[in-house]
Scaffold this motif. Sequence first.
Motif, short mmCIF file in Angstrom:
data_model
loop_
_atom_site.label_atom_id
_atom_site.label_comp_id
_atom_site.label_asym_id
_atom_site.label_seq_id
_atom_site.Cartn_x
_atom_site.Cartn_y
_atom_site.Cartn_z
N VAL A 1 0.85 -1.19 0.00
CA VAL A 1 0.00 0.00 0.00
C VAL A 1 0.88 1.24 0.00
N GLY A 2 0.55 2.22 -0.83
CA GLY A 2 1.30 3.48 -0.79
C GLY A 2 0.76 4.49 -1.78
N VAL A 3 0.60 5.74 -1.33
CA VAL A 3 0.11 6.78 -2.25
C VAL A 3 1.14 7.08 -3.33
N GLY A 4 2.39 6.76 -3.07
CA GLY A 4 3.45 6.98 -4.05
C GLY A 4 3.24 6.18 -5.33
N MET A 5 2.43 5.13 -5.26
CA MET A 5 2.17 4.30 -6.45
C MET A 5 1.52 5.07 -7.57
N ARG A 6 0.80 6.11 -7.19
CA ARG A 6 0.10 6.89 -8.22
C ARG A 6 1.08 7.46 -9.23
N ASN A 7 2.27 7.80 -8.77
CA ASN A 7 3.22 8.46 -9.66
C ASN A 7 4.44 7.63 -10.00
N HIS A 8 4.47 6.40 -9.57
CA HIS A 8 5.61 5.53 -9.93
C HIS A 8 5.08 4.37 -10.74
N SER A 9 5.76 4.08 -11.83
CA SER A 9 5.30 2.94 -12.63
C SER A 9 6.08 1.70 -12.23
N GLY A 10 5.60 0.56 -12.62
CA GLY A 10 6.33 -0.69 -12.41
C GLY A 10 6.29 -1.23 -10.99
N VAL A 11 5.44 -0.67 -10.16
CA VAL A 11 5.41 -1.11 -8.76
C VAL A 11 4.87 -2.55 -8.66
N ALA A 12 3.79 -2.82 -9.40
CA ALA A 12 3.21 -4.16 -9.37
C ALA A 12 4.22 -5.17 -9.91
N ALA A 13 4.87 -4.81 -11.00
CA ALA A 13 5.85 -5.73 -11.60
C ALA A 13 6.95 -6.07 -10.58
N ARG A 14 7.35 -5.04 -9.82
CA ARG A 14 8.41 -5.25 -8.82
C ARG A 14 7.92 -6.21 -7.74
N MET A 15 6.66 -6.10 -7.37
CA MET A 15 6.10 -7.00 -6.38
C MET A 15 6.09 -8.44 -6.92
N PHE A 16 5.63 -8.61 -8.16
CA PHE A 16 5.55 -9.96 -8.74
C PHE A 16 6.94 -10.57 -8.87
N ARG A 17 7.91 -9.74 -9.27
CA ARG A 17 9.29 -10.21 -9.41
C ARG A 17 9.83 -10.71 -8.06
N THR A 18 9.57 -9.92 -7.02
CA THR A 18 10.05 -10.28 -5.68
C THR A 18 9.46 -11.63 -5.25
N LEU A 19 8.17 -11.81 -5.49
CA LEU A 19 7.53 -13.08 -5.12
C LEU A 19 8.09 -14.22 -5.96
N SER A 20 8.31 -13.95 -7.24
CA SER A 20 8.81 -15.04 -8.10
C SER A 20 10.25 -15.40 -7.73
#
Length: 419
Positions: free
Chosen positions: A350-369
């Motif tokens: 969770v973070g309001v910073g996500m609104r202005n940063h791209s690739g956050v979801a991808a970074r999460m998926f990469r970390t899990l993988s």
Amino acid sequence: MASGGRKRKLIVQKYGGTSVGDISRMQNVARRALAAQRAGNDVVLVVSAMSGETNRLLKLINDITPGASEREQDVVLATGEQVSVGLVAIAIQAAGGKATSVLGHQCRILTDSTHSKARIQQIDGTRLIDAMKQGHIAVVAGFQGVDEHGNITTLGRGGSDTTAVAAALEADACEIYTDVDGVYTTDPNVAPAARKLDRISYEEMLELASLGAKVLQIRSVEFAMKYRVPLWVKSSFTDDPGTLVCEEDASMEDLVVSGIALDRNEARISIRNVPDQPGIAAQIFGALDEKAIVVDLIVQNPPIDGKSDLTFTVGKTDLAKATEVVKKLSKTIGSGEISTDQDIAKVSIVGVGMRNHSGVAARMFRTLSDERINIMAISTSEIRVSCVISSKYAELAVRSLHTEFGLDATAKKPARKAK
Ligand code: ASP
Ligand code: MG
């Protein structure tokens, strides 16, 4: 509550069940409230029932019948807070101060008639203002309300937080005292590197609270956000400044992710070979809604030969009911095998910073993988990404994401500082 033309500052302090869990703790609350008053403030205290008391009362009710009338349940449950306010007022008086206890119907905290989860409509602060004018600390019962017919209502579990915010609409500060010293980046029991946040926005707090972070009742955060009441979450056992829950500002966006939540209360249901036709999803989720079952994540695979697989999550306590609904329906709609899984967990960043940063979801998926954790379902909002994974990897997932997004207490990135 109306200010009534006061010049002194008005502080609302709310103490939760553990903070009034025994007599010495109540004496500690009395000392703290008196210190705030001596520092030149008018003080309203809002207190919960002593820890364990609401559960004890619930058990008594359930020992008679699991289906007790909600009106009578509220009559019983509201007593926990009545005991607390009386004892805390006595503790203040015994310490040489002046105090008046005020019950929900005396305030009067007017609510709708939805017993066990009533919504506050209005508070008449006259009684509190009068008490403070006489130099008294007003000790208000949390959790309690009264409806227009004079019935006692309660505001739902954790509802004293909402009482405090409602009492603080025109206060200079609303301080929520609890047994932790603020809002953490994640549960320190799961990730020892978790750290306390100095500030967090209402929206982030709402997401975290709805994801199971229990530090504040969700409704109290909604209320605070709507009326712009700054909320401090503090420990009643230390002098730590705590965490400020407040409006978002630009500096908050520097941090892409401000918190990680773990929710183990959901279960998965999958239905195979659901006919791919208009109206089928409406039938399935309509039938679940009729039974008041809340569905969270939904995933539908692309159809093969006119049939697709449908997966969704519900609260664990609703799993049996939901499975029954789906089984009945599958005969009518002609869908295939139904499987369920309780060993799942939902991990969210969770973070309001996500609104202005791209690739956050991808970074999460990469970390899990990288940890070889399989993702079963994903959902997102503007400031949140959630993944459903196998529960045995839940803690590993939280810790890895905590490190990846620079939240560890040892990380070099600066914590979000108070301005
Ligand atoms: N005593 C109620 C509960 O245990 C309300 C509260 O503590 O805020 O949920
Ligand atoms: Mg609470």
